[in-house]
Write an enzyme that holds these catalytic residues in place. Sequence first.
Site, PDB file in Angstrom:
ATOM      1  N   SER A  64       0.876  -1.228  -0.029  1.00 13.56           N
ATOM      2  CA  SER A  64      -0.031   0.099   0.066  1.00 13.56           C
ATOM      3  C   SER A  64       0.773   1.350   0.092  1.00 13.56           C
ATOM      4  CB  SER A  64      -0.775   0.168   1.180  1.00 13.56           C
ATOM      5  OG  SER A  64      -0.221  -0.282   2.465  1.00 13.56           O
ATOM      6  N   GLU A 201      -8.823  -9.723   4.267  1.00 14.01           N
ATOM      7  CA  GLU A 201      -9.051  -8.392   3.700  1.00 14.01           C
ATOM      8  C   GLU A 201     -10.579  -8.226   3.121  1.00 14.01           C
ATOM      9  OE1 GLU A 201      -6.151  -5.952   1.899  1.00 14.01           O
ATOM     10  OE2 GLU A 201      -7.443  -4.412   1.343  1.00 14.01           O
TER      11      GLU A 201
HETATM   12  O1  KIV Z   1      -0.387  -3.376   1.621  1.00 14.35           O
HETATM   13  C1  KIV Z   1      -0.926  -3.310   2.771  1.00 14.35           C
HETATM   14  O2  KIV Z   1      -0.977  -2.317   3.515  1.00 14.35           O
HETATM   15  C2  KIV Z   1      -1.803  -4.569   3.335  1.00 14.35           C
HETATM   16  C3  KIV Z   1      -2.465  -4.419   4.272  1.00 14.35           C
HETATM   17  C4  KIV Z   1      -3.837  -3.466   3.951  1.00 14.35           C
HETATM   18  C5  KIV Z   1      -2.891  -5.943   4.786  1.00 14.35           C
HETATM   19  O3  KIV Z   1      -1.446  -5.598   2.702  1.00 14.35           O
END
Ligand code: KIV
Length: 305
Positions: A64, A201
């Site tokens: 992310s 998720e």
């Molecule tokens: O990339 C991320 O932040 C994640 C979380 C949302 C679990 O995979």
Amino acid sequence: MSLTPISGRFLLSNQNELRHKITTATLREHKLRHEPITCLTAYDYSAARLVDEAGIEMILVGDSLAQAVLGYENTLSVTVDEMLHHVKAVRRGVKSGLLIADMPYGSYQIDPQAALANATRFVKEGGAEVVKIEGGEKRADLIRRIIDAEIPVAGHIGLTPQSVNVMGGYKVQGKNLSGIEQLMRDAVALDRAGVACLFLEGIPREVAAMITAEVATPTIGIGAGPECDGQVLVFHDILNLTFAPPAKFVRRYADAAELIAHAVQAFRADVKSHQYPADEESYHLPRETKAGLDTVLARKHAMRR
Ligand code: KIV
């Protein structure tokens, strides 16, 4: 050879509190004791220190970061090298928490040997203790191979952002009976493969509760309801640093955007109005040097007249 215990104690600077090193074994103990596990993302040294020193058990360098930090549209573009750059920074800030690195899109889907080589880089170069891989039963063999190479793996099923184009958008998964069956198969396959934990998720609370009861591995939910063994949120989401309306499951604990914007505007106004820097914020010459300089300047001034 002397052995350094991995569960050594650390003195935390801001709380004067002794804490144990969190390991994958700690997560399983938490599940058995029904003690909720906390996880937050962090992408740099300062955030890593704040999150770790607050006692969060798991620190995830999530892909992310593609959107939150690098301004990409989705997680698909971020590379292993970009991820590693941030994993290394977070490593320098984390003492007690378990450090998990997300394997980005393209780093494990193409070829198992390349996947193993990339996972190894996250451990060797980045200092990660666990790598995270998206996908269910179709990833079970790969996950076994990576664990065989002594690298703990976190699974991630449900709304898996790297599948955004296949899913046709960011959609809650497991909303009908066949979707629920698939999620249960995914969870059980990854549990059997030996994942250190399983991120759930964007799935209905009822389904996450069933998975959590079924599998031995701790489940860490994001948009998956309160019955999961732990909860994860994105650092920038809880602080309102995302420049977008939050998802339903996000709880905002502070408005850092407002705080930062206020500070930046105040700095600008102070400079423009000659209020910054003040005399107390300036360095000064030692008294003798200043006296000498004044004499030289006075002489020069006199000669010019
Ligand atoms: O990339 C991320 O932040 C994640 C979380 C949302 C679990 O995979």
